[in-house]
Design a protein around this motif. Structure first.
Motif, PDB file in Angstrom:
ATOM      1  N   LEU A 298      22.477  12.096   3.426  1.00  9.30           N
ATOM      2  CA  LEU A 298      22.218  10.996   4.361  1.00  9.30           C
ATOM      3  C   LEU A 298      20.881  10.314   4.084  1.00  9.30           C
ATOM      4  O   LEU A 298      20.799   9.085   4.036  1.00  9.30           O
ATOM      5  CB  LEU A 298      22.263  11.496   5.807  1.00  9.30           C
ATOM      6  N   ALA A 299      19.820  11.105   3.891  1.00 13.32           N
ATOM      7  CA  ALA A 299      18.496  10.521   3.667  1.00 13.32           C
ATOM      8  C   ALA A 299      18.482   9.688   2.386  1.00 13.32           C
ATOM      9  O   ALA A 299      17.980   8.553   2.365  1.00 13.32           O
ATOM     10  CB  ALA A 299      17.436  11.619   3.604  1.00 13.32           C
ATOM     11  N   LEU A 300      19.050  10.235   1.310  1.00 14.36           N
ATOM     12  CA  LEU A 300      19.103   9.497   0.041  1.00 14.36           C
ATOM     13  C   LEU A 300      19.931   8.238   0.178  1.00 14.36           C
ATOM     14  O   LEU A 300      19.527   7.161  -0.280  1.00 14.36           O
ATOM     15  CB  LEU A 300      19.691  10.392  -1.052  1.00 14.36           C
ATOM     16  N   SER A 301      21.088   8.360   0.815  1.00 13.15           N
ATOM     17  CA  SER A 301      21.961   7.193   0.942  1.00 13.15           C
ATOM     18  C   SER A 301      21.305   6.097   1.772  1.00 13.15           C
ATOM     19  O   SER A 301      21.430   4.910   1.451  1.00 13.15           O
ATOM     20  CB  SER A 301      23.305   7.596   1.550  1.00 13.15           C
ATOM     21  N   GLU A 302      20.572   6.450   2.817  1.00  9.12           N
ATOM     22  CA  GLU A 302      19.919   5.438   3.640  1.00  9.12           C
ATOM     23  C   GLU A 302      18.802   4.725   2.881  1.00  9.12           C
ATOM     24  O   GLU A 302      18.615   3.518   3.019  1.00  9.12           O
ATOM     25  CB  GLU A 302      19.369   6.089   4.913  1.00  9.12           C
ATOM     26  N   ILE A 303      18.056   5.485   2.073  1.00  3.40           N
ATOM     27  CA  ILE A 303      17.019   4.850   1.242  1.00  3.40           C
ATOM     28  C   ILE A 303      17.656   3.837   0.292  1.00  3.40           C
ATOM     29  O   ILE A 303      17.173   2.710   0.132  1.00  3.40           O
ATOM     30  CB  ILE A 303      16.239   5.916   0.450  1.00  3.40           C
TER      31      ILE A 303
ATOM     32  N   LEU B 289      30.944   9.077  -9.359  1.00  2.91           N
ATOM     33  CA  LEU B 289      30.332  10.405  -9.336  1.00  2.91           C
ATOM     34  C   LEU B 289      28.976  10.442  -8.642  1.00  2.91           C
ATOM     35  O   LEU B 289      28.599  11.483  -8.093  1.00  2.91           O
ATOM     36  CB  LEU B 289      30.186  10.926 -10.770  1.00  2.91           C
ATOM     37  N   PHE B 290      28.215   9.348  -8.665  1.00  5.09           N
ATOM     38  CA  PHE B 290      26.861   9.361  -8.130  1.00  5.09           C
ATOM     39  C   PHE B 290      26.859   9.777  -6.656  1.00  5.09           C
ATOM     40  O   PHE B 290      26.208  10.749  -6.248  1.00  5.09           O
ATOM     41  CB  PHE B 290      26.232   7.986  -8.322  1.00  5.09           C
ATOM     42  N   MET B 291      27.603   9.057  -5.836  1.00  2.00           N
ATOM     43  CA  MET B 291      27.661   9.395  -4.418  1.00  2.00           C
ATOM     44  C   MET B 291      28.415  10.694  -4.188  1.00  2.00           C
ATOM     45  O   MET B 291      28.067  11.472  -3.288  1.00  2.00           O
ATOM     46  CB  MET B 291      28.310   8.263  -3.615  1.00  2.00           C
ATOM     47  N   GLN B 292      29.430  10.932  -5.005  1.00  2.00           N
ATOM     48  CA  GLN B 292      30.226  12.146  -4.839  1.00  2.00           C
ATOM     49  C   GLN B 292      29.374  13.402  -5.041  1.00  2.00           C
ATOM     50  O   GLN B 292      29.548  14.408  -4.331  1.00  2.00           O
ATOM     51  CB  GLN B 292      31.375  12.113  -5.843  1.00  2.00           C
ATOM     52  N   LYS B 293      28.440  13.349  -5.984  1.00  2.00           N
ATOM     53  CA  LYS B 293      27.573  14.495  -6.270  1.00  2.00           C
ATOM     54  C   LYS B 293      26.391  14.588  -5.308  1.00  2.00           C
ATOM     55  O   LYS B 293      25.863  15.675  -5.065  1.00  2.00           O
ATOM     56  CB  LYS B 293      27.046  14.403  -7.707  1.00  2.00           C
TER      57      LYS B 293
ATOM     58  N   TYR C 271      25.232   3.557  -6.760  1.00  2.00           N
ATOM     59  CA  TYR C 271      25.416   4.631  -5.783  1.00  2.00           C
ATOM     60  C   TYR C 271      26.300   4.177  -4.616  1.00  2.00           C
ATOM     61  O   TYR C 271      27.186   4.913  -4.170  1.00  2.00           O
ATOM     62  CB  TYR C 271      24.065   5.093  -5.252  1.00  2.00           C
ATOM     63  N   CYS C 272      26.052   2.985  -4.124  1.00  2.99           N
ATOM     64  CA  CYS C 272      26.793   2.478  -2.966  1.00  2.99           C
ATOM     65  C   CYS C 272      28.197   1.986  -3.328  1.00  2.99           C
ATOM     66  O   CYS C 272      28.921   1.499  -2.468  1.00  2.99           O
ATOM     67  CB  CYS C 272      26.008   1.350  -2.296  1.00  2.99           C
ATOM     68  N   ARG C 273      28.544   2.073  -4.602  1.00  5.97           N
ATOM     69  CA  ARG C 273      29.881   1.743  -5.079  1.00  5.97           C
ATOM     70  C   ARG C 273      30.235   0.272  -4.937  1.00  5.97           C
ATOM     71  O   ARG C 273      31.393  -0.090  -4.689  1.00  5.97           O
ATOM     72  CB  ARG C 273      30.933   2.640  -4.408  1.00  5.97           C
ATOM     73  N   TYR C 274      29.210  -0.578  -5.116  1.00  2.82           N
ATOM     74  CA  TYR C 274      29.460  -2.015  -5.143  1.00  2.82           C
ATOM     75  C   TYR C 274      29.542  -2.551  -6.566  1.00  2.82           C
ATOM     76  O   TYR C 274      30.054  -3.649  -6.780  1.00  2.82           O
ATOM     77  CB  TYR C 274      28.368  -2.759  -4.371  1.00  2.82           C
ATOM     78  N   HIS C 275      28.999  -1.787  -7.531  1.00  5.19           N
ATOM     79  CA  HIS C 275      28.978  -2.247  -8.918  1.00  5.19           C
ATOM     80  C   HIS C 275      29.190  -1.101  -9.887  1.00  5.19           C
ATOM     81  O   HIS C 275      28.827   0.050  -9.612  1.00  5.19           O
ATOM     82  CB  HIS C 275      27.632  -2.922  -9.244  1.00  5.19           C
ATOM     83  N   TYR C 276      29.746  -1.436 -11.042  1.00  2.00           N
ATOM     84  CA  TYR C 276      29.815  -0.505 -12.154  1.00  2.00           C
ATOM     85  C   TYR C 276      28.446  -0.416 -12.826  1.00  2.00           C
ATOM     86  O   TYR C 276      27.587  -1.301 -12.652  1.00  2.00           O
ATOM     87  CB  TYR C 276      30.831  -0.987 -13.193  1.00  2.00           C
ATOM     88  N   GLY C 277      28.261   0.632 -13.640  1.00  2.00           N
ATOM     89  CA  GLY C 277      27.031   0.731 -14.405  1.00  2.00           C
ATOM     90  C   GLY C 277      26.840  -0.448 -15.337  1.00  2.00           C
ATOM     91  O   GLY C 277      25.715  -0.943 -15.527  1.00  2.00           O
TER      92      GLY C 277
ATOM     93  N   PHE D 152      36.380   7.553  -0.321  1.00  2.00           N
ATOM     94  CA  PHE D 152      35.516   6.536  -0.923  1.00  2.00           C
ATOM     95  C   PHE D 152      34.091   6.636  -0.396  1.00  2.00           C
ATOM     96  O   PHE D 152      33.137   6.513  -1.142  1.00  2.00           O
ATOM     97  CB  PHE D 152      36.093   5.143  -0.671  1.00  2.00           C
ATOM     98  N   TYR D 153      33.925   6.861   0.906  1.00  2.00           N
ATOM     99  CA  TYR D 153      32.593   7.052   1.480  1.00  2.00           C
ATOM    100  C   TYR D 153      32.582   8.339   2.297  1.00  2.00           C
ATOM    101  O   TYR D 153      33.271   8.434   3.317  1.00  2.00           O
ATOM    102  CB  TYR D 153      32.192   5.867   2.361  1.00  2.00           C
TER     103      TYR D 153
END
Length: 319
Positions: A122-127, A114-118, A271-277, A204-205
């Motif tokens: 671009l600016a947030l994802s790059e940071i 949900l994090f990336m989905q919501k 956020y980058c979907r590499y790990h679970y919480g 997915f992305y």
């Protein structure tokens, strides 16, 4: 004690010896080319021992002397990759469905979905992708800064960080958990149960995220060195917190900036979907448990004549 050995040498040799023993006695059909893996462990043990002994005899040039102290950093990627080949010796299936159910029970959702989905900005994802990438700079950068600044501080750093890495690697071998990319059918010959798959994102992305350069840099690194089944605990989180500990201990000018980037890194892993919480929470717990243990072992096993050892121990106790 073996002549000229330090704590990090004992830890490295013990890890490779233990993994070699596991390969020898527990290899099965899931372990590809196990004799070659066993031979690589034996070769690593011999080469590390020779490097240590040559250093003790003062016959190393400047390059080999540098390798004598930095060799664990050069081993991390290879030892990490091995976990992906060995992680189904004891559990013959990935444990992601259990983690996904625990995520749902704990958070009421899948944060890694949900994090990336919501927030597909671009600016947030790059940071956040840049923060995720900073992990590699933290390990080498803090190590190099301490190597040039004070060798005793560097010995302390490389000993503790290596210990944390090796324990994480052993957990990965015992508990294979891939991470959120299982939602995207990104693991050969493995599919999630239908109940878990229903939680998967549509894309997915998002295209907005894929437009950023740091997305492509991190994706390339992930494709090249990622080992399947090495999600929990997050070594990104555990090691990043370990490097922050040494900033607070020895590099106070950068400590708060370093801490800020490390916090962003923790957010980025989800956020980058590499790990679970849960990977992040267990990564924090891993650092909280292992760093004090590694410090205790380091100060007990290091030769007492090393300069500044008591001062460093007092500083650790103060923190």
């Amino acid at each position: 004690m073996l002549r000229h050995y330090t704590f990090v040498d004992y830890a490295t040799q013990a890890y490779m010896t233990l993994v070699g023993a596991l390969i020898l006695f527990f290899h099965n059909a899931t372990v590809p080319h196990w004799p070659w893996l066993l031979a690589s462990e034996a070769a690593g043990i011999v080469l590390v021992h020779l490097l240590i002994q040559f250093q003790g005899s003062r016959r190393l040039g400047s390059l080999l002397n540098f390798l004598r102290h930095f060799y664990p950093v050069l081993l991390y990627a290879w030892l990490f990759a091995q976990t992906g080949w060995l992680n189904r010796m004891f559990v013959d299936h990935y444990l992601d469905p259990s983690i996904i159910r625990w995520e749902q029970a704990l958070f009421g959702c899948q944060p890694s979905v949900l994090f990336m989905q919501k927030l597909p900005d671009l600016a947030l994802s790059e940071i956040l992708y840049a923060s995720y990438f900073s992990y590699y700079l933290m390990i080498g950068g803090i190590g190099l800064a301490l190597y040039l600044r004070n060798r005793q501080q560097f010995f302390h750093y490389i000993s503790v960080i290596s210990f944390v890495f090796y324990v994480c690697y052993l957990i990965y071998i015992a508990l294979p958990i891939v991470g959120p990319r299982v939602f995207f059918h990104d693991v050969p010959d493995y599919s999630l149960p239908r109940a878990c798959q229903q939680l998967a994102p549509i894309a997915f992305y998002p295209d907005t995220v894929k437009a950023g350069p740091f997305y492509h840099i991190v994706s390339f690194i992930y494709r090249v060195i990622e080992a399947p089944g090495a999600a929990l605990p997050s070594s990104h989180v555990a090691i990043a917190m370990c490097t922050v500990f040494f900033s607070f201990l020895y590099l106070p000018r950068i400590r708060y900036a370093h801490l800020g980037v490390a916090i962003l890194l923790c957010v980025a892993t989800v956020y980058c979907r590499y790990h679970y919480g849960l990977d992040v929470l267990t990564g924090l717990l891993t650092a909280a448990i292992l760093v004090p243990i590694a410090n205790w072992l380091y100060f007990r096993l290091c030769p007492p004549q090393q300069e500044g050892l008591k001062t460093a121990e007092a500083e650790v106790q103060r923190l």
